[in-house]
Design an enzyme around this catalytic site. Structure first.
Site, PDB file in Angstrom:
ATOM      1  CG  ASN A 123     -10.615 -13.451  -8.536  1.00  0.00           C
ATOM      2  OD1 ASN A 123     -10.063 -14.190  -7.751  1.00  0.00           O
ATOM      3  ND2 ASN A 123     -11.864 -13.599  -8.910  1.00  0.00           N
ATOM      4  CG  ASP A 124      -9.932  -7.549 -10.885  1.00  0.00           C
ATOM      5  OD1 ASP A 124      -9.261  -7.801 -11.907  1.00  0.00           O
ATOM      6  OD2 ASP A 124     -11.172  -7.524 -10.882  1.00  0.00           O
ATOM      7  CG  HIS A 130     -14.450 -13.325 -15.712  1.00  0.00           C
ATOM      8  ND1 HIS A 130     -13.547 -12.339 -15.985  1.00  0.00           N
ATOM      9  CD2 HIS A 130     -14.949 -13.055 -14.497  1.00  0.00           C
ATOM     10  CE1 HIS A 130     -13.525 -11.493 -14.978  1.00  0.00           C
ATOM     11  NE2 HIS A 130     -14.369 -11.898 -14.068  1.00  0.00           N
ATOM     12  CD  GLU A 161     -12.601  -5.385  -7.980  1.00  0.00           C
ATOM     13  OE1 GLU A 161     -12.366  -6.563  -8.265  1.00  0.00           O
ATOM     14  OE2 GLU A 161     -13.628  -4.790  -8.343  1.00  0.00           O
ATOM     15  NE  ARG A 193     -17.348 -12.586 -10.640  1.00  0.00           N
ATOM     16  CZ  ARG A 193     -16.862 -13.556  -9.868  1.00  0.00           C
ATOM     17  NH1 ARG A 193     -17.610 -14.580  -9.542  1.00  0.00           N
ATOM     18  NH2 ARG A 193     -15.604 -13.500  -9.425  1.00  0.00           N
ATOM     19  CB  CYS A 217     -16.368 -11.833  -3.015  1.00  0.00           C
ATOM     20  SG  CYS A 217     -15.908 -10.291  -3.821  1.00  0.00           S
ATOM     21  NE  ARG A 274      -9.460 -11.883 -13.240  1.00  0.00           N
ATOM     22  CZ  ARG A 274     -10.540 -11.480 -12.600  1.00  0.00           C
ATOM     23  NH1 ARG A 274     -10.550 -10.315 -11.964  1.00  0.00           N
ATOM     24  NH2 ARG A 274     -11.601 -12.208 -12.567  1.00  0.00           N
ATOM     25  NE  ARG A 292     -18.902  -7.414  -9.535  1.00  0.00           N
ATOM     26  CZ  ARG A 292     -17.881  -8.203  -9.925  1.00  0.00           C
ATOM     27  NH1 ARG A 292     -16.777  -8.236  -9.207  1.00  0.00           N
ATOM     28  NH2 ARG A 292     -17.968  -8.926 -11.002  1.00  0.00           N
TER      29      ARG A 292
HETATM   30  C1  PEP Z   1     -12.281 -10.190  -7.873  1.00  0.00           C
HETATM   31  O1  PEP Z   1     -11.672  -9.398  -8.610  1.00  0.00           O
HETATM   32  O2  PEP Z   1     -11.723 -10.860  -6.994  1.00  0.00           O
HETATM   33  C2  PEP Z   1     -13.719 -10.400  -8.028  1.00  0.00           C
HETATM   34  C3  PEP Z   1     -14.415 -11.104  -7.158  1.00  0.00           C
HETATM   35  O3  PEP Z   1     -14.316  -9.856  -9.115  1.00  0.00           O
HETATM   36  P1  PEP Z   1     -14.229 -10.447 -10.618  1.00  0.00           P
HETATM   37  O4  PEP Z   1     -13.577 -11.794 -10.532  1.00  0.00           O
HETATM   38  O5  PEP Z   1     -15.634 -10.514 -11.112  1.00  0.00           O
HETATM   39  O6  PEP Z   1     -13.412  -9.410 -11.307  1.00  0.00           O
HETATM   40 MG    MG Z   2     -12.794  -7.990  -9.762  1.00  0.00          MG
END
Ligand code: PEP
Ligand code: MG
Length: 587
Positions: free
Chosen positions: A465-466, A198, A442, A305, A513, A476, A341
């Site tokens: 990402n997840d 993050h 995700e 977020r 996203c 990650r 979200r």
């Molecule tokens: C993701 O997981 O791709 C996402 C957009 O959410 P975050 O990165 O906030 O977990």
């Molecule tokens: Mg996520």
């Protein structure tokens, strides 16, 4: 200072946010101060207590100074929080117990103070009274400050950098990254981390170069060292020579002129050469970022977020406070939509000072986070749901749940949402009764049941990402396996294709996203797979739009069709890269 005086050293890490920075290093020491333990000679004990008294006085002076600055620059209400900090320093029990511990153990005063203050922090965190529990953060902050003064460590804070600096840290927590002084951080560089941690997402949104996974860099540098950070190739060059600086000056010039071209293109519509309009939206973490959404001509916010509202605050924001934040964003982006979200706290984003709500876990990414946390804390969740519904009366708001694992969980969330609608109706409160509700895809189980979820969702947004971390079993934020985190793995591409196919069968639009959506190398693949919209950090929108305007959807479809037949992630990546390079030239 002559930057060339020491020998140049190049350290290779992982490129996480593009750009080049040159400047002096600020080594950010993690908030958990390392305290050495040793015995104090009996004849030195009086001096030891005097040292403690002195540290308390210095801490008091520092806090009073900050309080004064905050009062002057922000306001008296915000400054009042430092009164609570000053009170901690007056706390007879904490000070008295530390001295008693010292007298009985003979251990150095830092060790005694750390022991007693941690016991207090723990006790406060477990108290069943919200007000007192919230004081945990104050207590922890002050205790860290006292320890730093005892140990003679310079006060440091990411929120108040004295000068423009390259921030070097072993890691940067989400709450640290949320408070980074955006005007002064030239670059972020960390020993650990990966492309989707993050802190890196925040760096990208700030358009600050970042390089991660540099192993022991914090141990190899000192405050004030000069360095170049190359966020394109993932390099940190310590003590750069004149010729290196010259070379980087040239690279920067070229990139700058390319960026100027991108910015020009970003004012044009996002339409492919074969006439297909593509919806490009922006991800934001803070209300203030909404200005950037407009500056990059995004078609709204594809991911807000909201947990950052919580991470930036010592307590849970009220329904009204949240409503004002969401309304501000909704009004600012109208007539475009904003997808809000619901809370994704937990995982690597626990709320500081709320240890009671987020117990330590062995496996936080697979643990008590996001919708799982919300369903167990319906009061916190419902405050947020009502705030979002109410904001819907002031713009085009869509609500999205994170980390949905299947339709039962979705139904439970929707049942709470229905309660919120009735409560607002009973209050006579204006809200959007028909707000579209969607889910993030995700978790692999959500992807596998996309057909079931589509029945209950107005839209999907894929959190790559997840999704990638869970599909490939790659944490990650673990730098040791970051090279195995491959967005072009066939499992990822097939999963995306499956979700799109199932959703489209039922007329449900699907966006992406995750960070993949903001990387121009992956964009043709995503569009070719049939994704309807892409949402990314505002900083990346010009580059993505430039590419969209330079390609045809027909070519992108051919690329995706070919990628679906290939077995090697590297091969798929190189096809994507070749597609991109054939259409976009930096020089
Ligand atoms: C993701 O997981 O791709 C996402 C957009 O959410 P975050 O990165 O906030 O977990
Ligand atoms: Mg996520």
């Amino acid at each position: 200072m002559n930057p060339g005086a020491k020998t140049e050293i190049t350290v290779q890490g992982i490129a996480a946010s593009q750009g080049i920075a040159y400047g002096q290093i600020f080594v950010y020491l993690q908030s958990d101060v390392e305290v050495p333990a040793y015995q104090v000679q009996p004849e030195k004990r009086v001096d030891e207590i005097a040292r403690f008294d002195h540290a308390l006085v210095v801490t008091r002076q520092q806090i009073s100074k900050i309080k004064h600055e905050v009062e002057k620059n922000i306001g008296p209400k915000e400054a009042a929080i430092f009164d609570a900090h000053l009170m901690v320093l007056e706390d007879e029990a904490l000070i008295g117990e530390t001295i008693r511990e010292f007298e009985s153990s003979g251990c150095n005063i830092e060790t005694c103070f750390q022991k007693i203050s941690s016991r207090y922090v723990q006790a406060f965190a477990e108290i069943d009274d919200e007000y007192l529990r919230e004081r945990t953060g104050d207590l922890r902050d002050v205790a860290q400050r006292v320890l730093q003064n005892l140990l003679g460590q310079a006060e440091n804070s990411l929120g108040r950098l004295a000068d423009k600096r390259i921030v070097v840290a072993s890691d940067i927590s989400p709450s640290d990254s949320a408070s980074i002084d955006r005007s002064a951080a030239l670059a972020l560089v960390t020993d650990t981390g990966s492309k989707t941690s993050h802190a890196v997402i925040v760096a990208r949104s700030m358009k600050v170069p970042a390089v991660v996974a540099l192993r022991d860099l914090t141990k190899r540098v000192t405050n004030g060292d000069w360095a170049v950070v190359d966020g394109y190739d993932g390099l940190v060059i310590l003590h750069p020579s004149e010729s290196t600086l010259f070379r980087y000056g040239k690279i920067e010039e070229r990139k700058k002129s390319f960026e100027a071209r991108l910015l020009e293109a970003s004012r044009e519509p996002a339409v492919t050469l074969d006439g297909v309009a593509v919806a490009l939206m922006a991800n934001i973490e803070k209300v203030e970022e909404v200005a950037r959404v407009k500056a990059c001509s995004a078609e709204g916010v594809g991911l807000f977020r909201t947990e950052y509202l919580f991470l930036n605050s010592a307590r849970i924001p009220t329904e009204q406070e949240q409503f004002l934040a969401y309304k501000t964003v909704a009004e600012a982006v109208a007539p475009h939509p904003v997808i809000i979200r619901t809370l994704d706290l937990g995982g690597d984003k626990p709320m500081a000072g709320n240890a009671g709500l987020f117990p330590k876990e062995n496996n936080p990414f697979m643990g008590f986070r996001a919708i799982r946390f919300c369903l167990e804390h319906p009061d916190i969740f419902k405050d947020q749901l009502r705030a979002i519904l109410m904001a819907g009366a002031h713009g085009k708001v869509r609500l999205m749940y994170p980390m949905i694992s299947g339709s039962e969980e979705l139904a439970r969330a929707n049942a709470l949402l229905a309660e919120c609608r009735s409560e607002l109706q009973a209050r006579g409160q204006a809200f959007d009764e028909n707000m579209p509700v969607g889910a993030m895809i995700e978790i692999p189980s959500a992807a596998a049941t996309a057909d079931l979820l589509a029945k209950e969702c107005a839209f999907f947004s894929i959190g790559t990402n997840d999704l990638i971390q869970y599909l490939l079993a790659i944490d990650r934020v673990n730098d040791r396996i970051a090279h195995l985190y491959e967005p072009t793995h066939p499992a990822v591409i097939r999963t995306l294709a499956y979700v799109v196919e199932q959703a489209h069968k039922q007329g449900v639009p699907v966006g992406v996203c995750g960070e993949m959506a903001g990387d121009p190398v992956f964009v043709p693949l995503l569009l070719g797979l049939g994704l309807d919209s892409l949402s990314m950090a505002p900083a990346w929108l010009p580059a993505v739009k430039y590419l969209v305007r330079a390609m045809t959807l027909a070519d992108a479809r051919a690329l995706a069709a070919e990628a679906l037949t290939l077995a090697s992630p590297k091969e798929i990546y190189s096809r994507c890269d070749a597609f991109y390079r054939a259409r976009v030239r930096v020089e």
